[in-house]
Design a protein around this motif. Structure first.
Motif, PDB file in Angstrom:
ATOM      1  N   TYR A 206     -37.918  39.056  30.833  1.00  0.00           N
ATOM      2  CA  TYR A 206     -38.084  40.299  31.604  1.00  0.00           C
ATOM      3  C   TYR A 206     -38.007  41.492  30.659  1.00  0.00           C
ATOM      4  CZ  TYR A 206     -36.595  37.186  35.365  1.00  0.00           C
ATOM      5  OH  TYR A 206     -36.485  36.137  36.235  1.00  0.00           O
ATOM      6  N   SER A 207     -38.840  42.515  30.916  1.00  0.00           N
ATOM      7  CA  SER A 207     -38.660  43.774  30.194  1.00  0.00           C
ATOM      8  C   SER A 207     -38.691  44.921  31.202  1.00  0.00           C
ATOM      9  CB  SER A 207     -39.711  43.940  29.098  1.00  0.00           C
ATOM     10  OG  SER A 207     -41.003  43.966  29.648  1.00  0.00           O
ATOM     11  N   PHE A 208     -37.945  45.974  30.887  1.00  0.00           N
ATOM     12  CA  PHE A 208     -37.795  47.113  31.799  1.00  0.00           C
ATOM     13  C   PHE A 208     -38.120  48.403  31.056  1.00  0.00           C
ATOM     14  CE2 PHE A 208     -35.178  43.736  33.432  1.00  0.00           C
ATOM     15  CZ  PHE A 208     -35.346  43.799  34.804  1.00  0.00           C
ATOM     16  N   GLU A 209     -39.020  49.207  31.598  1.00  0.00           N
ATOM     17  CA  GLU A 209     -39.400  50.484  30.980  1.00  0.00           C
ATOM     18  C   GLU A 209     -38.535  51.585  31.591  1.00  0.00           C
ATOM     19  OE1 GLU A 209     -40.677  53.899  29.474  1.00  0.00           O
ATOM     20  OE2 GLU A 209     -40.836  53.691  31.621  1.00  0.00           O
ATOM     21  N   CYS A 210     -37.586  52.091  30.817  1.00  0.00           N
ATOM     22  CA  CYS A 210     -36.657  53.122  31.316  1.00  0.00           C
ATOM     23  C   CYS A 210     -36.690  54.361  30.426  1.00  0.00           C
ATOM     24  CB  CYS A 210     -35.231  52.579  31.363  1.00  0.00           C
ATOM     25  SG  CYS A 210     -35.061  51.025  32.242  1.00  0.00           S
ATOM     26  N   ILE A 211     -37.853  54.635  29.822  1.00  0.00           N
ATOM     27  CA  ILE A 211     -37.988  55.811  28.954  1.00  0.00           C
ATOM     28  C   ILE A 211     -38.725  56.929  29.689  1.00  0.00           C
ATOM     29  CG2 ILE A 211     -38.981  56.703  26.804  1.00  0.00           C
ATOM     30  CD1 ILE A 211     -38.907  53.861  25.695  1.00  0.00           C
ATOM     31  N   GLY A 212     -39.676  56.520  30.534  1.00  0.00           N
ATOM     32  CA  GLY A 212     -40.523  57.536  31.155  1.00  0.00           C
ATOM     33  C   GLY A 212     -41.696  57.847  30.236  1.00  0.00           C
ATOM     34  N   ASP A 213     -42.140  56.801  29.514  1.00  0.00           N
ATOM     35  CA  ASP A 213     -43.250  56.955  28.571  1.00  0.00           C
ATOM     36  C   ASP A 213     -44.259  55.852  28.889  1.00  0.00           C
ATOM     37  OD1 ASP A 213     -44.985  56.897  26.449  1.00  0.00           O
ATOM     38  OD2 ASP A 213     -43.462  56.474  24.927  1.00  0.00           O
ATOM     39  N   THR A 214     -45.448  56.257  29.320  1.00  0.00           N
ATOM     40  CA  THR A 214     -46.425  55.255  29.739  1.00  0.00           C
ATOM     41  C   THR A 214     -46.864  54.375  28.576  1.00  0.00           C
ATOM     42  OG1 THR A 214     -48.042  57.038  29.626  1.00  0.00           O
ATOM     43  CG2 THR A 214     -47.317  56.364  31.810  1.00  0.00           C
ATOM     44  N   GLY A 215     -46.797  54.893  27.346  1.00  0.00           N
ATOM     45  CA  GLY A 215     -47.128  54.076  26.170  1.00  0.00           C
ATOM     46  C   GLY A 215     -46.175  52.892  26.070  1.00  0.00           C
ATOM     47  N   ALA A 216     -44.929  53.098  26.463  1.00  0.00           N
ATOM     48  CA  ALA A 216     -43.926  52.036  26.367  1.00  0.00           C
ATOM     49  C   ALA A 216     -44.171  50.931  27.397  1.00  0.00           C
ATOM     50  CB  ALA A 216     -42.525  52.616  26.547  1.00  0.00           C
ATOM     51  N   VAL A 217     -44.974  51.216  28.413  1.00  0.00           N
ATOM     52  CA  VAL A 217     -45.257  50.181  29.414  1.00  0.00           C
ATOM     53  C   VAL A 217     -46.030  49.043  28.760  1.00  0.00           C
ATOM     54  CG1 VAL A 217     -46.472  49.641  31.568  1.00  0.00           C
ATOM     55  CG2 VAL A 217     -45.221  51.791  31.349  1.00  0.00           C
ATOM     56  N   SER A 218     -47.023  49.415  27.954  1.00  0.00           N
ATOM     57  CA  SER A 218     -47.801  48.352  27.324  1.00  0.00           C
ATOM     58  C   SER A 218     -46.970  47.638  26.250  1.00  0.00           C
ATOM     59  CB  SER A 218     -49.141  48.918  26.845  1.00  0.00           C
ATOM     60  OG  SER A 218     -49.267  48.887  25.494  1.00  0.00           O
ATOM     61  N   THR A 219     -46.098  48.375  25.550  1.00  0.00           N
ATOM     62  CA  THR A 219     -45.189  47.735  24.590  1.00  0.00           C
ATOM     63  C   THR A 219     -44.264  46.756  25.318  1.00  0.00           C
ATOM     64  OG1 THR A 219     -45.206  49.810  23.359  1.00  0.00           O
ATOM     65  CG2 THR A 219     -43.532  48.209  22.736  1.00  0.00           C
ATOM     66  N   ALA A 220     -43.782  47.165  26.472  1.00  0.00           N
ATOM     67  CA  ALA A 220     -42.876  46.302  27.250  1.00  0.00           C
ATOM     68  C   ALA A 220     -43.596  45.026  27.687  1.00  0.00           C
ATOM     69  CB  ALA A 220     -42.334  47.067  28.455  1.00  0.00           C
ATOM     70  N   LEU A 221     -44.862  45.176  28.098  1.00  0.00           N
ATOM     71  CA  LEU A 221     -45.656  43.994  28.489  1.00  0.00           C
ATOM     72  C   LEU A 221     -45.851  43.066  27.292  1.00  0.00           C
ATOM     73  CD1 LEU A 221     -48.787  44.860  30.659  1.00  0.00           C
ATOM     74  CD2 LEU A 221     -47.092  43.102  31.126  1.00  0.00           C
ATOM     75  N   GLN A 222     -46.147  43.667  26.152  1.00  0.00           N
ATOM     76  CA  GLN A 222     -46.363  42.864  24.938  1.00  0.00           C
ATOM     77  C   GLN A 222     -45.088  42.146  24.494  1.00  0.00           C
ATOM     78  OE1 GLN A 222     -48.069  46.358  22.938  1.00  0.00           O
ATOM     79  NE2 GLN A 222     -49.671  45.016  22.211  1.00  0.00           N
ATOM     80  N   SER A 223     -43.945  42.638  24.911  1.00  0.00           N
ATOM     81  CA  SER A 223     -42.670  42.052  24.502  1.00  0.00           C
ATOM     82  C   SER A 223     -42.227  40.902  25.392  1.00  0.00           C
ATOM     83  CB  SER A 223     -41.573  43.124  24.523  1.00  0.00           C
ATOM     84  OG  SER A 223     -41.965  44.237  23.781  1.00  0.00           O
ATOM     85  N   CYS A 224     -42.997  40.641  26.454  1.00  0.00           N
ATOM     86  CA  CYS A 224     -42.656  39.580  27.412  1.00  0.00           C
ATOM     87  C   CYS A 224     -43.344  38.269  27.054  1.00  0.00           C
ATOM     88  CB  CYS A 224     -43.207  39.930  28.775  1.00  0.00           C
ATOM     89  SG  CYS A 224     -42.214  40.954  29.727  1.00  0.00           S
ATOM     90  N   SER A 225     -42.773  37.223  27.537  1.00  0.00           N
ATOM     91  CA  SER A 225     -43.330  35.895  27.300  1.00  0.00           C
ATOM     92  C   SER A 225     -44.654  35.692  28.053  1.00  0.00           C
ATOM     93  CB  SER A 225     -42.317  34.854  27.791  1.00  0.00           C
ATOM     94  OG  SER A 225     -42.887  33.578  27.745  1.00  0.00           O
ATOM     95  N   ASP A 226     -45.572  34.965  27.417  1.00  0.00           N
ATOM     96  CA  ASP A 226     -46.771  34.500  28.143  1.00  0.00           C
ATOM     97  C   ASP A 226     -46.284  33.616  29.291  1.00  0.00           C
ATOM     98  OD1 ASP A 226     -48.452  35.705  26.361  1.00  0.00           O
ATOM     99  OD2 ASP A 226     -48.987  33.873  25.282  1.00  0.00           O
ATOM    100  N   GLY A 227     -47.123  33.479  30.293  1.00  0.00           N
ATOM    101  CA  GLY A 227     -46.825  32.518  31.351  1.00  0.00           C
ATOM    102  C   GLY A 227     -45.976  33.071  32.479  1.00  0.00           C
ATOM    103  N   TRP A 228     -44.815  33.644  32.163  1.00  0.00           N
ATOM    104  CA  TRP A 228     -43.940  34.117  33.248  1.00  0.00           C
ATOM    105  C   TRP A 228     -43.312  35.497  33.010  1.00  0.00           C
ATOM    106  CZ3 TRP A 228     -42.459  29.769  30.252  1.00  0.00           C
ATOM    107  CH2 TRP A 228     -41.451  30.019  29.310  1.00  0.00           C
ATOM    108  N   GLY A 229     -43.567  36.073  31.840  1.00  0.00           N
ATOM    109  CA  GLY A 229     -42.918  37.361  31.527  1.00  0.00           C
ATOM    110  C   GLY A 229     -43.207  38.412  32.590  1.00  0.00           C
TER     111      GLY A 229
END
Ligand code: COD
Ligand code: ZN
Length: 375
Positions: free
Chosen positions: A265-288
């Motif tokens: 799981y990753s959680f975006e708590c910065i308020g920066d839309t750029g970090a949303v894609s970073t957060a997605l990239q930091s999650c596991s394939d399959g179930w992240g």
């Protein structure tokens, strides 16, 4: 009993975007039908008050009274209100719950269609304001406007809470802290033993950490550019702190290496839309699963390569942690009273209303968690 009359009281008024607030005498109208007037007891400063005040997007909505994370006592009630009595202790809520629209009756949503997030500085019922200064209307914020000694809210935008709860601490449950808890327990509904990454360790991110710890997460990675958040993070359950500015590789690479391919799981708590894609990239394939909590400070659009979703990751939005405020907040307050959640350590400063500009500066400079304003 005679009907309530106009109250004149002190409020911190913003006369323009980004301009220091000015203490003014404001007139507060009596509550209309289905509204209540509150004596605000305490209000904490939430990041989105600052974000909205800094934004130049709505220059016509000034003068304006910000503030939406508040506790108060019912001073008077409008016609038709049966749920509240004068003297009740309440928390304000910035997304109301009418309890009868399609969303309120569904078990899936807290996006009330009638009392949803108010963006035009007006009250839901008549699209007017209840504040004025010498006859000039003063706009609301989130239909709450708690930086005033008295305010009027719709009865669907307040929730009755235990009178034994300390008003100067549980006001945090009116927005930021509750949003973090709900994102973990309700929106992501994380499982025990999981690996969690949190981008941004402000009040919201630290509440995510605390909730993940309570749920039994095995690894809680906190990411923040402010090294002061390292110790704070630890106190709330963060097991590994990373400052992306001190990494040789992009942060998503660092996290993938640490977590054998990505977090659960990753959680975006910065308020920066750029970090949303970073957060997605930091999650596991399959179930992240990536949950967004942040209200964007600058660019509202998000972008991500479609392959991130093709590989089975999920991106899920949330507002107020998915809680239905009226239904769910009283039990969070009870959890606080049973000491099952720590809200007290999220308060870094206490100050009177006339020092509110100091609180705005502290938040802009990243030098506080929550500043609680005592009215
Ligand atoms: N990388 C890592 N960390 C960063 C970066 C970056 N590029 N930029 C800033 N940070 C850190 C800061 O150092 C800080 O520690 C943290 O991110 C942000 O914390 P705060 O204290 O500024 O903000 P919070 O925790 O009060 O909340 C901020 C949100 C941005 C999440 C805000 O949108 C929010 O309160 N959302 C949830 C509540 C909600 O639903 N609100 C809607 C109406 S209020
Ligand atoms: Zn808020």
């Amino acid at each position: 009993m005679s009907p309530p009359s106009v109250i004149t009281c002190r409020a911190a008024v913003a006369w323009g975007p980004g301009e220091p607030l000015v203490m003014e005498q404001v007139e507060v109208d009596p509550p209309l039908p289905m509204e209540i007037r509150l004596r605000v007891v305490c209000t904490s400063l939430c990041r989105s008050d600052v974000t909205q005040w800094e934004s130049k997007a709505q220059p016509s909505l000034y003068p304006r009274i910000f503030g939406h994370e508040a506790s108060g006592i019912v001073e008077s009630i409008g016609e038709g209100v049966t749920e509240f009595e004068v003297g009740d202790h309440v928390l304000t809520i910035f997304i109301g719950e009418c309890q009868s629209c399609k969303h309120c009756v569904s078990g899936k949503s807290n996006m009330c269609q009638v009392l949803g997030l108010e963006r035009k500085g007006l009250m839901h019922s008549d699209q007017k304001t209840r504040f004025s200064i010498k006859g000039r209307p003063v706009y609301h914020y989130c239909a709450v406007s708690s930086f005033s000694e008295y305010t009027v809210v719709h009865s669907g935008c307040a929730v009755k809470i235990s009178p034994t709860a300390p008003m100067d601490r549980i006001c945090l449950l009116s927005c930021g802290a509750a949003a973090g808890f709900g994102a973990v327990w309700k929106v992501a509904d994380i499982s025990k033993g999981s690996t969690v990454v949190i981008f941004g360790l402000g009040t919201v991110g630290l509440s995510v950490a605390q909730a993940a710890k309570v749920r039994g997460a095995a690894h809680i990675i906190g990411v923040d550019i402010n090294n002061d958040k390292h110790e704070k993070g630890k106190a709330f359950g963060v097991t590994k702190f990373i400052n992306p500015d001190e990494c040789d590789e992009p942060i998503q690479q660092v996290i993938k290496s640490m977590t054998d391919g990505g977090a659960d799981y990753s959680f975006e708590c910065i308020g920066d839309t750029g970090a949303v894609s970073t957060a997605l990239q930091s999650c596991s394939d399959g179930w992240g699963l990536t949950v967004t909590l942040g209200v964007p400070k600058v660019k509202p659009e998000i972008s991500a390569h479609y392959a991130l979703l093709l590989s089975g990751k999920t991106l899920k939005g949330s507002l107020f942690g998915g809680w239905k405020p009226k239904s769910d907040l009283p039990s969070l307050v009870d959890k606080y009273l049973r000491k099952e959640i720590n809200v007290d350590d999220l308060v870094s400063h206490d100050m009177p209303l006339d020092r509110i500009n100091e609180a705005f500066n502290l938040m802009r400079e990243g030098k506080c968690l929550r500043c609680v304003i005592h009215m």
